[in-house]
Motif scaffolding. Structure first.
Motif, PDB file in Angstrom:
ATOM      1  N   GLY A   1       4.897  -0.942   0.720  1.00  0.00           N
ATOM      2  CA  GLY A   1       3.636  -0.956  -0.020  1.00  0.00           C
ATOM      3  C   GLY A   1       2.443  -0.883   0.900  1.00  0.00           C
ATOM      4  N   SER A   2       2.527  -1.595   2.010  1.00  0.00           N
ATOM      5  CA  SER A   2       1.440  -1.587   2.984  1.00  0.00           C
ATOM      6  C   SER A   2       1.294  -0.197   3.619  1.00  0.00           C
ATOM      7  CB  SER A   2       1.732  -2.633   4.055  1.00  0.00           C
ATOM      8  OG  SER A   2       0.591  -2.983   4.741  1.00  0.00           O
TER       9      SER A   2
ATOM     10  N   HIS B   1       2.126   2.711   2.214  1.00  0.00           N
ATOM     11  CA  HIS B   1       1.547   3.609   1.210  1.00  0.00           C
ATOM     12  C   HIS B   1       0.061   3.315   0.978  1.00  0.00           C
ATOM     13  CE1 HIS B   1       5.262   5.583   0.303  1.00  0.00           C
ATOM     14  NE2 HIS B   1       5.868   4.456  -0.039  1.00  0.00           N
ATOM     15  N   ALA B   2      -0.308   2.048   1.008  1.00  0.00           N
ATOM     16  CA  ALA B   2      -1.715   1.678   0.834  1.00  0.00           C
ATOM     17  C   ALA B   2      -2.556   2.217   1.992  1.00  0.00           C
ATOM     18  CB  ALA B   2      -1.848   0.163   0.729  1.00  0.00           C
TER      19      ALA B   2
ATOM     20  N   THR C   1      -8.132  -3.921  -4.861  1.00  0.00           N
ATOM     21  CA  THR C   1      -6.725  -4.193  -5.113  1.00  0.00           C
ATOM     22  C   THR C   1      -5.915  -4.093  -3.827  1.00  0.00           C
ATOM     23  OG1 THR C   1      -6.954  -3.311  -7.347  1.00  0.00           O
ATOM     24  CG2 THR C   1      -4.725  -3.521  -6.496  1.00  0.00           C
ATOM     25  N   ILE C   2      -6.186  -3.068  -3.037  1.00  0.00           N
ATOM     26  CA  ILE C   2      -5.485  -2.915  -1.759  1.00  0.00           C
ATOM     27  C   ILE C   2      -5.790  -4.093  -0.845  1.00  0.00           C
ATOM     28  CG2 ILE C   2      -5.403  -1.539   0.363  1.00  0.00           C
ATOM     29  CD1 ILE C   2      -5.775   0.948  -1.400  1.00  0.00           C
TER      30      ILE C   2
ATOM     31  N   PHE D   1      -2.464  -5.892  -0.114  1.00  0.00           N
ATOM     32  CA  PHE D   1      -1.971  -5.400   1.180  1.00  0.00           C
ATOM     33  C   PHE D   1      -3.084  -5.416   2.228  1.00  0.00           C
ATOM     34  CE2 PHE D   1       0.274  -3.048  -2.202  1.00  0.00           C
ATOM     35  CZ  PHE D   1       1.554  -3.549  -2.002  1.00  0.00           C
TER      36      PHE D   1
ATOM     37  N   SER E   1      -2.877  -3.474   5.680  1.00  0.00           N
ATOM     38  CA  SER E   1      -2.924  -2.008   5.719  1.00  0.00           C
ATOM     39  C   SER E   1      -4.293  -1.486   6.131  1.00  0.00           C
ATOM     40  CB  SER E   1      -2.534  -1.432   4.361  1.00  0.00           C
ATOM     41  OG  SER E   1      -3.496  -1.769   3.389  1.00  0.00           O
TER      42      SER E   1
END
Length: 104
Positions: free
Chosen positions: A5-6, A8-9, A36-37, A41, A44
């Motif tokens: 997830g990190s 992709h973020a 949200t990111i 995350f 990231s």
């Protein structure tokens, strides 16, 4: 999963920051996505910390946003030091804000 997830973020950050800098209707959605990111995350954002800070502050200082977007930008700005994870980042952020307020 957190690592994926990190990753992709982190790939989303550059397009999101470009949308924030533009004067378009998608800027508000980009600010929400950035918040949200930062919440889910924060690690990231380490490589893009300075560009994210510059984009947020520039958008705030232009004054061309509605009230809801300004609140979201302020929230994003307050979440930025979380991505670095150290106490010095919080101190530096508050110092920069106070200097900007003093200049205004």
């Amino acid at each position: 999963m957190k690592r994926d997830g990190s990753s992709h973020a982190a790939k989303l950050l550059q397009p999101v920051l470009k949308l924030i800098q533009e004067d378009s209707s998608e800027a508000e959605g980009a600010v929400t996505l950035l918040c949200t990111i930062l919440t889910l995350f924060p690690s990231s954002l380490q490589k893009n910390y300075d560009s994210a800070e510059a984009a947020i502050v520039t958008k705030l200082m232009t004054g061309k946003c509605n009230t809801d977007t300004v609140k979201k930008l302020a929230l994003c700005l307050s979440l930025l030091p979380k991505s670095r994870g150290d106490a010095d980042s919080w101190y530096l952020m508050i110092q920069k804000i106070l200097i900007a307020i003093n200049i205004l």
